[in-house]
Design an enzyme around this catalytic site. Structure first.
Site, PDB file in Angstrom:
ATOM      1  CB  THR A 234     -15.277  38.443  78.704  1.00 32.79           C
ATOM      2  OG1 THR A 234     -14.132  38.658  79.516  1.00 32.79           O
ATOM      3  CG2 THR A 234     -16.317  39.510  78.948  1.00 32.79           C
TER       4      THR A 234
ATOM      5  CE  LYS B 250     -14.879  39.779  82.678  1.00 32.86           C
ATOM      6  NZ  LYS B 250     -13.990  40.451  81.683  1.00 32.86           N
TER       7      LYS B 250
ATOM      8  CB  THR C 140      -9.477  43.256  88.698  1.00 30.70           C
ATOM      9  OG1 THR C 140      -9.072  42.651  87.474  1.00 30.70           O
ATOM     10  CG2 THR C 140     -10.724  42.559  89.195  1.00 30.70           C
TER      11      THR C 140
ATOM     12  CD  GLU D  99      -7.178  37.114  77.900  1.00 30.94           C
ATOM     13  OE1 GLU D  99      -8.332  37.420  77.589  1.00 30.94           O
ATOM     14  OE2 GLU D  99      -6.178  37.756  77.522  1.00 30.94           O
TER      15      GLU D  99
ATOM     16  CG  ASN E 131      -5.353  38.276  74.327  1.00 31.66           C
ATOM     17  OD1 ASN E 131      -6.454  38.788  74.472  1.00 31.66           O
ATOM     18  ND2 ASN E 131      -4.682  37.706  75.310  1.00 31.66           N
TER      19      ASN E 131
ATOM     20  CB  SER F   3     -11.913  36.892  64.388  1.00 32.95           C
ATOM     21  OG  SER F   3     -10.942  36.232  65.176  1.00 32.95           O
TER      22      SER F   3
END
Lengths: 415, 415
Positions: free
Chosen positions: B159, B185, B196, B287, B410, B415
């Site tokens: 993702t 992932k 996870t 991230e 994040n 969007s």
């Protein structure tokens, strides 16, 4: 550094400040860390001033926290010394020596016993605080004290704060009008576990220390202990409440039930309002904050459980970044409820944002129209409500969003 | 979105992947959310393949988690279907129906019982996952399955991941060489509380399901449950381990003590290495991450207490932003130890960064020279060690720094 940061978009102007008879205060430049700004605050209290305090629950408290905890049982306050720029935390024996020397200098100037001097420090952890800087600046600062020094004090205790914070209320106590006024600082490392970074409140009411302490301990639970900027509880959290007695209200018994006695009703309400104002001002100056989040949880198995669920939402980096991005990403609220370990049931849970119920009974509401929620997300005040559908426990907490500003401020705080 | 993100500076190339006899897999474009990339993975297992699994402890688990939990007691696996882009979480009855329809389609294609089909979904929470997209894509995907489809599968489950993640080891089991290979992932919402986001491991070893489950549950504690990106535990965490038996090693008794039996020694070590590799790859794709933090805690009253202290450090936004800023701000480590509620004593605490002891016995080390620590902070691998000086409990966890990249990703995920 603090003075270079733009003012928070959530800032509030200072209220019209009054005086608290029996309190004289002021600020000076001691050159502890910052240049060209005040960083040392001194307050002197009239003889007989009572005091209450709540402190960080950190296992690594600062030396000033140790100092104040030791002084508190005496119940009286003669002076308060606060410095910004160095927290005097994890400084071992040197930290205690700085407290001792600073308190001795303040006691001499104020003509009060050593164990009625209160100390607070805020700033970098782990660096020795040279007490000579403080004690050298104190005599001239003492000469300048005045009853109108509140704004100077509010500014002198700032670190990464972008605006000074104060609140004021009046109340009738036993037929006498009394005033409660306080100042606070705090912007990051805010997840108070007894009180926030630093907050000082004074009243001219005459109240015994046990009554003050009972009120302060109880009301901290629903004010300062209900805010979070970044889930990081400070080593230096301290909230002190001083009562000078200058209003000369009729005596309140030291052994009254402070939390229920009707005599104290108006005072309780006013004190709670001042504490809530100050706590919300801290959130409004949360490092990098652009949105104020109000999170209400109901239907929990207990109030304590509701509080934990609310804090899990308010501390979730994913919820906070979604708010920053004006994204009504309610799925992250569900995630935060699910992760926190408190009793919850996906299939009785409902989530509302901006008063619009979005999800209920384990799925999105039929025909959910995101339009009003999107509009709400563009505002500064974001309301999130969660009902767990399990019991009658409720809680309300406040948090702020997580933005690039937080990273900017905290990736270079010491440099 | 995921495909627009630059590759993590902490990325690792895929290892040279092997095949696991008895596993055929592949990926396809089902158009669930992303365009121009694969988002659907199917794996088919040889008859008799055993399975073990661990799942999120979230109170709001996704429908696929419910599905797999119900299937697991049967102990056998025939097929696995994974989709990216939609987590099928908080989707009520529709979520279960999607699971049922997808599993029925997969069971028919694989010729296996319905309760041996495993399902996993990852992506946005709270949106209905249209099972037609999955079931329409499955037949052609099934025709394309091959033993060499591992890289395609590792890519198909991504993702916000910026690189595919896989690990491989071999071990001797009862005289037979067996292979363990897995993919994972996960990039955000990573604070696994059992496993996870998604990880799938297969081996050609012949092992009874109870043995697999015992090994997986135990080893998860020191691998996936020791990583955190952002303290936000997912609703969809899932780690599955499949054993096809194709290596035809001599039988291992289902009632052996999997955690101590010497026969399993090499297999235990290899499995742990695969799980640890995969867990660390997830952190390396945290991230916005630019630094990998390894946090060791010793001297705690128990291993569990050490783990909580380590997690408090690894989850602290102030520690994580300091690391991002290459600031050896060890005071924030002290803060995190102090706040977490576990037994700690400021005056027995010591903190080391990059192997240099900075603070000990409640204050900074005499003559502390920051130079080597500053050099260490400029690297990608940051080592923090804390000794609490109270007992013999130890723990090691891994985290990453908190950067602007996390906010970017994040604040606009949906969007």
């Amino acid at each position: 550094m603090a003075h270079a940061l733009p003012v928070s978009p959530l800032a509030r102007p200072l209220p019209e400040l009054g005086v608290i008879r029996g309190v004289r205060l002021g600020a000076a430049e001691a050159g502890i860390r910052y240049k060209g700004r005040t960083d040392l605050v001194l307050a002197e209290f009239a003889p007989g001033t009572t005091v209450a305090g709540v402190f960080t629950q950190s296992k690594c408290p600062g030396a000033p926290v140790d100092w104040c905890r030791a002084a508190l049982p005496h119940g009286l306050a003669g002076a308060l010394v606060v410095n910004a720029g160095n927290a005097n935390v994890f400084t071992g024996r040197a930290g205690h020596q700085t407290c001792q020397a600073t308190a001795e200098a303040a006691a001499k100037l104020a003509g009060c016993p050593l164990n009625t001097v209160y100390l607070a420090s805020t700033g970098v952890i782990g660096e020795i605080l040279p007490h000579e800087r403080l004690t050298a600046a104190l005599p001239a600062l003492h000469d300048s004290l005045s009853e109108t020094g509140w704004e100077a004090a509010a500014r002198g205790i700032m670190t990464t704060d972008t605006f000074p914070k104060a609140a004021i209320r009046t109340a009738t106590l036993n037929g006498t009008t009394v005033t409660i006024q306080g100042i606070a600082k705090g912007s990051g490392m805010v997840a108070p576990d007894m009180a926030t970074m630093l907050a000082f409140v004074a009243t001219d009411a005459a109240l015994p220390a046990p009554v003050l302490q009972s009120l302060l301990s109880e009301q901290t639970k629903t004010t300062f202990n209900c805010i979070t900027v970044d889930s990081d509880t400070s080593t230096s959290d301290m909230l002190l409440l001083f009562a000078t007695g200058a209003a000369q209200n009729p005596t309140v018994a030291a052994d009254c039930d402070a939390l229920t006695d009707p005599t104290l009703g108006a005072f309780r309400a006013a004190l709670h309002a001042v504490l809530r104002d100050l706590a919300l001002l801290v959130i409004r100056d949360g490092e990098g904050a652009t949105k104020l989040m109000s999170i209400q949880v109901s239907g929990a198995v207990s109030n304590d459980s509701a509080h934990k669920v609310a804090m899990a939402i308010g501390n979730s980096p994913l919820v906070k970044t979604a708010i920053a991005g004006e994204d009504a990403n309610w799925g992250r609220v569900v995630m935060a409820v699910g992760k926190c370990g408190e009793p919850a049931d996906r299939d009785t849970l409902s989530v509302s944002i901006g008063g619009v119920c979005i999800a209920r009974n384990g799925t999105v509401v039929t025909g959910y129209d995101e339009t009003p929620v999107v509009a709400h997300m563009k505002g500064q005040d974001i309301d999130i409500a969660v009902d767990l559908g399990l019991g009658s426990g409720t809680a309300q907490i406040w948090s702020c969003d997580l933005t690039h500003g937080y990273i900017d401020i905290n990736g270079s705080y010491r440099s």
